[in-house]
Design an enzyme around this catalytic site. Structure first.
Site, PDB file in Angstrom:
ATOM      1  N   CYS B  85       0.838  -1.207   0.000  1.00 28.35           N
ATOM      2  CA  CYS B  85       0.000   0.000   0.000  1.00 28.35           C
ATOM      3  C   CYS B  85       0.875   1.260   0.000  1.00 28.35           C
ATOM      4  O   CYS B  85       1.503   1.558  -0.992  1.00 28.35           O
ATOM      5  CB  CYS B  85      -0.959  -0.033   1.191  1.00 28.35           C
ATOM      6  SG  CYS B  85      -2.255   1.215   1.106  1.00 28.35           S
ATOM      7  N   HIS B 194      -3.478  -5.729   1.276  1.00 23.59           N
ATOM      8  CA  HIS B 194      -2.730  -5.943   2.512  1.00 23.59           C
ATOM      9  C   HIS B 194      -2.677  -7.410   2.948  1.00 23.59           C
ATOM     10  O   HIS B 194      -3.537  -7.855   3.708  1.00 23.59           O
ATOM     11  CB  HIS B 194      -3.383  -5.143   3.635  1.00 23.59           C
ATOM     12  CG  HIS B 194      -3.214  -3.667   3.482  1.00 23.59           C
ATOM     13  ND1 HIS B 194      -2.240  -2.952   4.148  1.00 23.59           N
ATOM     14  CD2 HIS B 194      -3.897  -2.776   2.718  1.00 23.59           C
ATOM     15  CE1 HIS B 194      -2.344  -1.678   3.813  1.00 23.59           C
ATOM     16  NE2 HIS B 194      -3.328  -1.532   2.951  1.00 23.59           N
ATOM     17  N   GLU B 196      -0.752  -8.623   5.139  1.00 26.49           N
ATOM     18  CA  GLU B 196      -0.458  -8.704   6.583  1.00 26.49           C
ATOM     19  C   GLU B 196      -1.722  -8.676   7.433  1.00 26.49           C
ATOM     20  O   GLU B 196      -1.678  -9.009   8.608  1.00 26.49           O
ATOM     21  CB  GLU B 196       0.519  -7.586   6.985  1.00 26.49           C
ATOM     22  CG  GLU B 196      -0.094  -6.220   7.234  1.00 26.49           C
ATOM     23  CD  GLU B 196      -0.417  -5.444   5.963  1.00 26.49           C
ATOM     24  OE1 GLU B 196      -0.469  -6.056   4.876  1.00 26.49           O
ATOM     25  OE2 GLU B 196      -0.632  -4.215   6.059  1.00 26.49           O
TER      26      GLU B 196
END
Lengths: 83, 222
Positions: B85, B194, B196
């Site tokens: 991002c 994302h 994560e």
């Protein structure tokens, strides 16, 4: 004191969603006749001394390195005469 | 492996990234934007967020932070670097990756569970996936529209450097539905969604993102 102005604009082929939003808002506010809006940035750089060619060359470098992203933006550099 | 996660002023997702690194089987090392060394890490993650308040352009100020000078040098020597991002935006501003990320074409911030296809599994960040794997992870961005000139796009496609592509919907106007790309060598990867946030069943869209963090092991022992 002298001022150098750097104008940064999105390249013509790059979509400018913010400009489009402004374009869409104008007729809603009763303004007509505008066919396109592009939104850019204006930087005013103040210098203590005289604006020499060397200074302008350095401003070009600033514009290329930091003030604009050459991948998506064009810039112009000009000296603004004090009133 | 020791994986550094950089915190810039305005980073948001560095803690999640550290957590994902740990769950992926690595040691997470905190790096600070003002650091002049990488503390001996083997790889670096640039997390999401709004570094420097997105002032000027997203990632434009971060790109000149002291730690980025180290990251750029290490990336040039082949160190794996993943930008997520805002991290992707920083990698583009650093010219480690081609193109740029501009405001979403629909002008709204988007936050959704996004389906992606992993198209390049030869990078140190994606080797755990099967080529063509379809995964769902969180996407959240305001300026995630990937743009580049046609020549660059053709080259990215021709060289197999499109790492991930959006499926079902194009959430932000990215050209050719591109969600992530790599550099020529493959060690530097930028991704708008994302992974994560998708490493544990407890939260998020599932665990489809974990592969980005377990891949490092596989590529080391491959």
């Amino acid at each position: 004191m002298a001022r150098v102005v750097v104008d940064v604009m999105p390249k013509p082929e790059i979509l400018d969603p913010q400009g489009k939003a402004v374009l869409g808002a104008l007729p809603r506010l009763g303004f007509s006749g505008v066919t396109d809006v592009r939104q850019g940035k204006r930087f005013e750089l103040e210098f203590a001394g005289e604006i020499t060619d060397a200074v302008l060359a350095e401003v070009e470098q600033m514009a290329e390195t930091l003030l604009s992203n050459p991948v998506i933006e064009n810039f112009t550099v000009r000296v603004e005469q004090s009133a | 492996m020791k994986v550094g996660v950089v915190t810039f002023p305005g980073s948001l997702d560095e803690v999640d990234a550290q957590r994902a690194v740990t769950i992926g089987g690595h040691e997470a090392v905190e790096l600070w934007h003002g650091d002049h060394d990488l503390k001996g890490v083997d790889a670096v993650v640039l997390p999401g967020g709004f570094s420097y308040g997105d002032y000027l352009r997203c990632g434009a100020i971060s790109r000149f932070s002291p730690v980025m000078a180290e990251v750029i040098e290490a990336a040039g020597k082949g160190m794996p670097v993943l930008g997520i991002c805002n991290g992707f935006q920083i990698l583009c501003e650093s010219h480690l990756l081609p193109g740029a990320l501009i405001r979403n074409d629909h002008r709204k911030f988007v936050c959704r569970d996004q389906r992606l296809r992993i198209e390049n599994t030869r990078t140190p960040w994606t080797s755990a996936y099967d080529e063509g794997a379809e995964i769902t992870i969180v996407l959240k961005n305001g300026e995630g529209g990937f743009v580049a000139d046609d020549d660059t796009l053709d080259r990215l496609e021709g060289e197999g450097r499109v790492v991930a592509r959006y499926l079902d919907v194009n959430p932000n106007g990215s050209l050719r539905d591109i969600a992530g790309i790599s550099n020529e060598r493959g060690n530097v990867v930028g991704l708008m969604p994302h992974p994560e946030h998708a490493v544990e069943d407890l939260t998020g869209a599932g665990t489809d993102g974990l592969g980005f963090f377990t891949s490092l092991l596989e590529s080391t022992f491959a």
